[in-house]
Motif scaffolding. Structure first.
Motif: not given
Length: 158
Positions: A11, A34-36, A43, A59, A64, A70
């Motif tokens: 990341h 990141g999205h999360s 991860h 993924g 994502n 989110k």
């Protein structure tokens, strides 16, 4: 029967984000993008568990581009991956993980990370190893542009 899985995650680091590693919020002037919540360690462990049983990657299970994920807490993702493992009749034997970042120092937080991970995966804290290293100021990690986590997971039939 035993199955071994390997996971890796990267990341970017950026201002204005919280830094979550191993389910622990770590005070730092940069956080992972990141999205999360962008918890690179959780991860990598998710990918290791999924890979051990050839279930694809994080993924594939948590895209994502899906608004449902989110800013999701990665502890939830780890728990869901663990459910997938248990549904197939497996349990965790041990987790061995390494985080690669220049700053902040992780050692003070690794016991708490181990507790969080062990609790979610229903193993003893002695079955979870969390280590950290730097790249001696080399590369994107050394320039504090990003961080990386690696994880190995050993599964056995429950």
């Amino acid at each position: 029967m035993y199955r071994i899985g390997f996971g890796i995650d990267f990341h970017q680091l950026t201002e204005g984000r919280d830094l979550w590693i191993g389910g622990v919020k770590i005070p730092h002037h940069k956080g992972a993008l990141g999205h999360s919540d962008a918890d690179v360690l959780l991860h990598a462990i998710c990918d290791a568990m999924l890979g051990a049983l050839a279930l694809g990657d994080i993924g594939m299970h948590f895209p994502n581009n899906d608004p449902a994920y989110k800013d999701i807490d990665s502890k939830i993702l780890l728990a869901r991956c663990f459910e997938l493992i248990m549904e197939r009749g497996y349990k965790i034997v041990n987790v061995d993980a390494s985080i690669c970042l220049e700053a902040p120092k992780i050692k003070p937080y690794s016991p708490q990370m181990r507790d969080v991970i062990a609790g979610i995966l229903k193993v003893s804290v002695d079955d979870v190893s969390v280590k950290a290293t730097t790249t001696e100021t080399m590369g994107f990690v050394g320039r504090e542009e990003g961080l990386v986590a690696y994880a190995n997971v050993l599964l056995t039939k429950a």
